[in-house]
Each structure stands twice: as structure tokens, then as C-alpha cells.
Design a protein around this motif. Sequence first.
Motif, mmCIF file in Angstrom:
data_model
loop_
_atom_site.group_PDB
_atom_site.id
_atom_site.type_symbol
_atom_site.label_atom_id
_atom_site.label_comp_id
_atom_site.label_asym_id
_atom_site.label_seq_id
_atom_site.Cartn_x
_atom_site.Cartn_y
_atom_site.Cartn_z
ATOM 1 N N ASP A 8 -17.489 -22.202 18.711
ATOM 2 C CA ASP A 8 -16.657 -21.650 19.535
ATOM 3 C C ASP A 8 -16.479 -20.222 18.907
ATOM 4 N N THR A 9 -17.768 -19.414 18.820
ATOM 5 C CA THR A 9 -17.634 -18.181 18.090
ATOM 6 C C THR A 9 -18.443 -17.193 18.993
ATOM 7 N N CYS A 10 -17.980 -15.949 18.648
ATOM 8 C CA CYS A 10 -18.772 -14.766 19.367
ATOM 9 C C CYS A 10 -19.982 -14.227 18.623
ATOM 10 N N PHE A 11 -20.120 -14.914 17.506
ATOM 11 C CA PHE A 11 -21.142 -14.228 16.610
ATOM 12 C C PHE A 11 -22.676 -14.934 17.152
ATOM 13 N N GLU A 140 -3.805 -10.014 3.218
ATOM 14 C CA GLU A 140 -3.830 -10.643 4.788
ATOM 15 C C GLU A 140 -3.934 -9.885 5.830
ATOM 16 N N GLU A 141 -3.759 -8.513 5.649
ATOM 17 C CA GLU A 141 -3.849 -7.732 6.767
ATOM 18 C C GLU A 141 -5.337 -7.134 6.918
ATOM 19 N N MET A 142 -6.244 -7.380 5.959
ATOM 20 C CA MET A 142 -7.426 -7.126 6.234
ATOM 21 C C MET A 142 -8.231 -7.464 7.392
ATOM 22 N N LEU A 143 -8.391 -8.902 7.583
ATOM 23 C CA LEU A 143 -8.913 -9.435 8.962
ATOM 24 C C LEU A 143 -8.413 -8.681 10.014
ATOM 25 N N PRO A 144 -7.116 -8.624 10.239
ATOM 26 C CA PRO A 144 -6.665 -7.911 11.459
ATOM 27 C C PRO A 144 -7.120 -6.534 11.618
ATOM 28 N N LEU A 189 -11.709 -17.173 11.969
ATOM 29 C CA LEU A 189 -10.658 -16.266 11.781
ATOM 30 C C LEU A 189 -11.195 -14.849 12.205
ATOM 31 N N LEU A 190 -12.441 -14.395 11.840
ATOM 32 C CA LEU A 190 -12.703 -13.073 12.233
ATOM 33 C C LEU A 190 -12.899 -12.993 13.880
ATOM 34 N N ARG A 191 -13.636 -14.132 14.272
ATOM 35 C CA ARG A 191 -13.736 -14.252 15.867
ATOM 36 C C ARG A 191 -12.252 -14.048 16.463
ATOM 37 N N GLN A 192 -11.260 -14.636 15.928
ATOM 38 C CA GLN A 192 -9.751 -14.749 16.424
ATOM 39 C C GLN A 192 -9.089 -13.097 16.492
ATOM 40 N N HIS A 193 -9.590 -12.481 15.640
ATOM 41 C CA HIS A 193 -9.217 -11.262 15.162
ATOM 42 C C HIS A 193 -10.088 -10.120 15.839
ATOM 43 N N GLY A 194 -11.303 -10.487 16.433
ATOM 44 C CA GLY A 194 -11.976 -9.670 17.363
ATOM 45 C C GLY A 194 -13.139 -8.775 16.522
ATOM 46 N N VAL A 195 -13.356 -9.519 15.401
ATOM 47 C CA VAL A 195 -14.536 -8.970 14.663
ATOM 48 C C VAL A 195 -15.850 -9.485 15.239
ATOM 49 N N VAL A 196 -16.698 -8.589 15.621
ATOM 50 C CA VAL A 196 -17.941 -8.938 16.151
ATOM 51 C C VAL A 196 -19.330 -8.951 15.276
ATOM 52 N N ASP A 197 -19.502 -8.108 14.596
ATOM 53 C CA ASP A 197 -20.584 -7.906 13.699
ATOM 54 C C ASP A 197 -20.219 -8.106 12.382
#
Length: 295
Positions: A8-11, A140-144, A189-197
Motif C-alpha cells: 500500500d505505497t505510492c513508491f 518528529e516534524e521532519m517527515l511531515p 510513514l513517508l507515504r502517509q505524509h505525502g513524500v513521493v521520491d
Amino acid sequence: MLLQAPQDTCFSPRLTLRCPGGRVLDLRQPQVMGILNLTPDSFFAGNRMGSEDELLRRAGQMLQAGAAVLDLGGYSSRPGAEHISIDEEKRRLLPALEAVRREFPEAFLSVDTFRADVAAEAVAAGADILNDISGGTLDEEMLPTAGRLGVPYILMHMRGTPQTMTQHTHYEGDMVLELVRYFRDKLTLLRQHGVVDVVLDPGFGFAKTPAQSHELLRRLPELQVLGLPILAGLSRKSLVYKPLGLTPDAALTGTIAVNTLAVLNGARLLRVHDVAEAVQTIQLVSNTFSLPPAS
């Protein structure tokens, strides 16, 4: 048996990174990232820069030699490095980043920081990529923030902090399997925060002994189960010079050797102090083994 990549990932196994301004960094063939340390205590004396002119000269040399990316950092991550304030990190990093961006407007610039506030100001100042040694564990704010900024993110494996990581080299089970699990969970977690690349960095020397780092280098292909480009940061590290009884200043030949192994084992980005030698390494390995471009 290794874990499978999260479903379940956008990567995807795409090896191109979409950077600000519509520019694309192509990692279908291995590339080189040149290190620009802005710290006074870099473990490699040859990479310490004392003025803006020296910084720009060094940056220009790296780009001329074939660096695809320049990685600027103001917080030393060598074992036992001094902890500095966020204001001091910004003081070291931001003016230098602005100067390099102004002088080399087309260059791909990465910023080496684990602090979200520094990352946000760096991207505003012209950074294209975030290189976080902590994988979001030290802020904790880095990924968002990475998701909000919409830039590529280099996800590294480390335990503890630069000050304590040498105390965290014991792994209860299989070390590489632990890395795969770590990356799998962080990618979710990165997917949940919208990181793509995303680029994966196994963190050679970070909470790993020289022997463990050599094992990791040998087993680097196992990380390809995650389908993402891999960065290898091996340049002049203790895993190179300690087994040879040398110092970082004398570790160029050893660095070339381990970089060769890294490229053969699937690394797509070499983070180095010595750009020309790394570019030549990639060229020769590619010519000899006809490295296939990934889709």
C-alpha cells in the motif's frame, strides 16, 4: 526470507527524482554526490572550507568533475561529534547554500540535516533534496515537513545519535533484515505524509562496526527488494581505513575499491569527497559490466 516491499505505497521502482522547478535527477545510471562539509571538525581535513570563495571553488571543481548532486551540511555526524544548536547549524548552512545556488543555478543541491526547521529554510534558500541521517527519529516534524515541501528525501538507517551511535552496534537478529524492516516501516510513514521520491541510505558506519559495514556492502543487493535507489556513503570512512591501518587522509585508494563494490551491488548514488575518482569508477564499472538501466 526477506520481507517484501509494502504493497500500500505510492513508491515505485522509478529511479528518477522530481526536484523543484520541474527538474529531474536521473538515477537510472549511477551518479555521484559531492560532499561539502560546512563544519570545522569534518573527519576528513581535505574537505574543510574556511571561506565562501573556497566553498564556491570546491563546488565548481566537483561539478566540473561530474558530480550530479552537491550535498551541503552544517552539522557534523562523525562519531562523537559536538552537538550544536539549531541557530548555529543555520548560520553555517544557509548562507553557504544561498551562495552555491546563486553561483550554480542549475546544480542539484542536497541539504544534510535531521532538523525540520533547518530543512524548511534550506529548501526556501534553494535546496532540492533533503538528506536526513536520522530517518525522522531525531525530529518528529521532519517527515511531515518533507511531505509538505514536496522534495525528494534520502532516508538513512541509524540508531541513536551521532554522539551515541557507536554504543548501538549490537543487533539481536539479522542486521540486513532489520534494515529492510526499518525501511519498510519508514516508507509507510513517508507515504502517509505525502513524500513521493525516496532514496535509501543503509548508513555505512552509523551504528555499525567496520565488520558490519563490510557485511552490509556485500549484501547490498538484498535492499533492492524495496525497489528504490540506494545511496552508498563510504568515502574515507573507518570501514575503509581502519582495516588497512590508515587514516582518512590516506584512504582514497580504499574508497575507490569499496565504491566499485557498491556500484556492482546496485548503488545508484555515491556520496564522496573525491568526485573525479568516483565518476571514473562508475564509468569503468559501467563499461566493463554494461550496467543495465532500471525502469
